[in-house]
Design an enzyme around this catalytic site. Structure first.
Site, PDB file in Angstrom:
ATOM      1  N   GLY A  53       0.783  -1.241   0.102  1.00 50.95           N
ATOM      2  CA  GLY A  53      -0.180   0.101  -0.110  1.00 50.95           C
ATOM      3  C   GLY A  53       0.943   1.178  -0.056  1.00 50.95           C
ATOM      4  O   GLY A  53       1.920   1.156  -0.099  1.00 50.95           O
ATOM      5  N   GLU A  73       4.744  -2.410  -5.606  1.00 49.07           N
ATOM      6  CA  GLU A  73       5.431  -3.108  -4.410  1.00 49.07           C
ATOM      7  C   GLU A  73       5.423  -4.548  -4.697  1.00 49.07           C
ATOM      8  O   GLU A  73       6.178  -5.487  -4.037  1.00 49.07           O
ATOM      9  CB  GLU A  73       4.606  -2.868  -3.241  1.00 49.07           C
ATOM     10  CG  GLU A  73       4.818  -1.458  -2.804  1.00 49.07           C
ATOM     11  CD  GLU A  73       4.218  -1.323  -1.473  1.00 49.07           C
ATOM     12  OE1 GLU A  73       4.007  -2.000  -0.784  1.00 49.07           O
ATOM     13  OE2 GLU A  73       4.290   0.057  -1.175  1.00 49.07           O
ATOM     14  N   GLU A 122      11.437  -7.962   0.247  1.00 51.68           N
ATOM     15  CA  GLU A 122      10.793  -9.064  -0.225  1.00 51.68           C
ATOM     16  C   GLU A 122       9.315  -9.272  -0.296  1.00 51.68           C
ATOM     17  O   GLU A 122       8.637  -8.337   0.277  1.00 51.68           O
ATOM     18  CB  GLU A 122      11.366 -10.186   1.033  1.00 51.68           C
ATOM     19  CG  GLU A 122      10.909 -11.508   0.611  1.00 51.68           C
ATOM     20  CD  GLU A 122      11.539 -12.291   2.046  1.00 51.68           C
ATOM     21  OE1 GLU A 122      11.082 -13.772   1.850  1.00 51.68           O
ATOM     22  OE2 GLU A 122      11.824 -11.893   2.873  1.00 51.68           O
TER      23      GLU A 122
END
Length: 155
Positions: A53, A73, A122
């Site tokens: 987000g 992301e 990650e």
């Protein structure tokens, strides 16, 4: 001339007050893959897990922000927004600034590909029962619990 300068100074102070003394709006997403696993991202700033987000950009609506943040992301694409999970507005929920977070659950698909390597270390899919609840950043434990328990929260 002095009156004009004072007018501009007051205007500038008002604008800065609006910008810096009001909460910023952001989104978090519970990304659900077709197999039912949930995607989390590990943040570089604190090493903890989080929901993908970010902040709503000027002129964006929530679905556009969700789509953009997922791609940045995780590399995953938004298939469908499932539901509004909650709106979180406590002044201390984000240690960086006062932000209001709109949390949505969404069906996603695609190949994991971190594009925002400055923020994300990650990306990993977790079975709901295996989510690292003790290693979550910010107020994501509450957000994830609200999702898992089927609640819609305004806090």
């Amino acid at each position: 001339m002095l009156t004009r300068i004072k007018g501009w100074w007051q205007f500038g102070q008002t604008v800065l007050g609006i910008i810096f003394r009001h909460p910023v709006t952001g989104v978090s997403v519970v990304p659900i893959l077709p197999d039912g696993t949930i995607i989390l991202v590990r943040r570089k700033d604190n090493g903890k897990w989080a929901l993908p987000g970010g902040m709503v950009d000027w002129g964006e609506d929530i679905p556009t922000t969700v789509r953009r943040e997922l791609i940045e992301e995780t590399g995953l694409e938004l298939i469908r927004l499932r539901r509004l999970v909650g709106v979180y507005s406590a002044g201390d929920r984000d240690p960086r600034l006062h932000s209001i977070c709109v949390l949505v659950a969404a069906e996603v698909d695609g190949k994991i590909d971190i594009r925002d390597t400055r923020e994300i270390a990650e990306v990993r899919a977790f079975e709901p029962a295996a989510l690292p609840m003790d290693r979550l950043s910010h107020d994501y434990e509450r957000q994830i619990r609200d999702y898992l328990n089927g609640r819609t929260t305004i806090a």
